[in-house]
Design a protein around this motif. Sequence first.
Motif, short mmCIF file in Angstrom:
data_model
loop_
_atom_site.label_atom_id
_atom_site.label_comp_id
_atom_site.label_asym_id
_atom_site.label_seq_id
_atom_site.Cartn_x
_atom_site.Cartn_y
_atom_site.Cartn_z
N LYS A 1 -89.23 -13.48 -14.03
CA LYS A 1 -90.29 -13.13 -14.98
C LYS A 1 -90.97 -11.82 -14.58
O LYS A 1 -91.43 -11.08 -15.44
CB LYS A 1 -91.32 -14.26 -15.05
N VAL A 2 -91.05 -11.54 -13.26
CA VAL A 2 -91.72 -10.32 -12.78
C VAL A 2 -90.66 -9.29 -12.45
O VAL A 2 -89.90 -9.47 -11.50
CB VAL A 2 -92.59 -10.62 -11.53
N HIS A 3 -90.59 -8.24 -13.24
CA HIS A 3 -89.60 -7.19 -12.99
C HIS A 3 -90.28 -5.83 -13.13
O HIS A 3 -90.67 -5.44 -14.24
CB HIS A 3 -88.43 -7.30 -13.97
N GLU A 4 -90.47 -5.14 -12.02
CA GLU A 4 -91.10 -3.82 -12.02
C GLU A 4 -90.02 -2.75 -12.14
O GLU A 4 -89.04 -2.78 -11.41
CB GLU A 4 -91.88 -3.59 -10.71
N LEU A 5 -90.22 -1.84 -13.05
CA LEU A 5 -89.32 -0.70 -13.21
C LEU A 5 -90.15 0.57 -13.06
O LEU A 5 -91.07 0.80 -13.85
CB LEU A 5 -88.61 -0.74 -14.57
N ILE A 6 -89.85 1.35 -12.03
CA ILE A 6 -90.59 2.59 -11.79
C ILE A 6 -90.23 3.60 -12.86
O ILE A 6 -89.06 3.74 -13.23
CB ILE A 6 -90.28 3.15 -10.39
N CYS A 7 -91.24 4.32 -13.34
CA CYS A 7 -91.01 5.35 -14.36
C CYS A 7 -90.11 6.44 -13.78
O CYS A 7 -90.43 7.04 -12.75
CB CYS A 7 -92.35 5.95 -14.79
N PRO A 8 -88.97 6.73 -14.44
CA PRO A 8 -88.07 7.76 -13.89
C PRO A 8 -88.61 9.18 -14.06
O PRO A 8 -88.15 10.09 -13.41
CB PRO A 8 -86.78 7.55 -14.69
N VAL A 9 -89.63 9.34 -14.92
CA VAL A 9 -90.18 10.69 -15.16
C VAL A 9 -91.12 11.08 -14.02
O VAL A 9 -90.97 12.12 -13.40
CB VAL A 9 -90.90 10.76 -16.52
N CYS A 10 -92.11 10.22 -13.71
CA CYS A 10 -93.08 10.57 -12.67
C CYS A 10 -92.70 10.00 -11.31
O CYS A 10 -93.17 10.49 -10.28
CB CYS A 10 -94.48 10.11 -13.06
N LEU A 11 -91.88 8.96 -11.28
CA LEU A 11 -91.44 8.30 -10.05
C LEU A 11 -92.60 7.73 -9.24
O LEU A 11 -92.51 7.57 -8.03
CB LEU A 11 -90.63 9.26 -9.17
N ILE A 12 -93.71 7.40 -9.92
CA ILE A 12 -94.87 6.86 -9.22
C ILE A 12 -95.30 5.53 -9.84
O ILE A 12 -95.37 4.52 -9.15
CB ILE A 12 -96.05 7.86 -9.26
N LYS A 13 -95.59 5.54 -11.12
CA LYS A 13 -96.12 4.36 -11.81
C LYS A 13 -94.98 3.52 -12.35
O LYS A 13 -93.84 3.96 -12.49
CB LYS A 13 -97.04 4.80 -12.96
N SER A 14 -95.30 2.29 -12.72
CA SER A 14 -94.28 1.41 -13.30
C SER A 14 -94.32 1.51 -14.82
O SER A 14 -95.37 1.78 -15.42
CB SER A 14 -94.50 -0.02 -12.84
N LEU A 15 -93.17 1.26 -15.43
CA LEU A 15 -93.04 1.30 -16.89
C LEU A 15 -93.55 -0.01 -17.49
O LEU A 15 -93.33 -1.09 -16.92
CB LEU A 15 -91.59 1.51 -17.30
N GLN A 16 -94.19 0.09 -18.61
CA GLN A 16 -94.62 -1.07 -19.38
C GLN A 16 -93.82 -1.09 -20.67
O GLN A 16 -93.54 -0.04 -21.26
CB GLN A 16 -96.13 -0.98 -19.69
N ARG A 17 -93.46 -2.29 -21.13
CA ARG A 17 -92.65 -2.39 -22.35
C ARG A 17 -93.40 -3.19 -23.39
O ARG A 17 -93.90 -4.27 -23.12
CB ARG A 17 -91.31 -3.06 -22.04
N PHE A 18 -93.45 -2.62 -24.61
CA PHE A 18 -94.00 -3.31 -25.77
C PHE A 18 -92.95 -3.22 -26.86
O PHE A 18 -92.74 -2.15 -27.43
CB PHE A 18 -95.30 -2.65 -26.24
#
Length: 199
Positions: free
Chosen positions: A116-133
């Motif tokens: 249920k918990v899956h973190e995907l790091i933003c490939p653009v900034c490589l710092i924050k995680s991506l959120q999906r809506f």
Amino acid sequence: MQCPSSPINHTSVEQKRHAQNVARQQRIGMPKLREMLREKCRIRILNARNDRVDGNRKVQLSELEEILRLELKELDQDLELEQHVYEELLSDVNEWYALQEQHLEALYTEPDTDPKVHELICPVCLIKSLQRFKSLYTCECGARFEHAADKPQLEQLIKQKVNEHELNCTQALQFFIEAQPTGNRLFTICGSCDFCSSI
């Protein structure tokens, strides 16, 4: 005494010239004295001119030396500033590379055991995680793009593109967002080779 009707002067032409020269010398002055005064005035004028030129030259040389000193001081300050800016930029680049490497490692680590918990790091900034809506992915860095895949599928697609690129090139890929008629899309490009692909 008888006065003759017309006086007769027995003066010769030479006597007349001599008398004219004497009168001229008394009026103008002796030729040697005049030449001597002329020479003294000429020497005084030349000396005054040389003194002025030398004085101006000394003033100009002192001003020029002062200007050169100021320019050299400014040049030294510019070199110090340039060295300081270079060192700051170099430390920023090193810090950026370290963060990029750290986040690349985080990007390719195994997902958590909890599905249920899956973190995907933003490939653009490589710092924050991506959120999906729904099909829209967003990041705090400002990256927004649409993709039909869920987070694990998107992560696999990104890994696949990175592995495909690493077969031919050792440089790191850069990810960016490009507006398309259908919406914003995620792309990857290499600054070293000709690799460019959409995700």
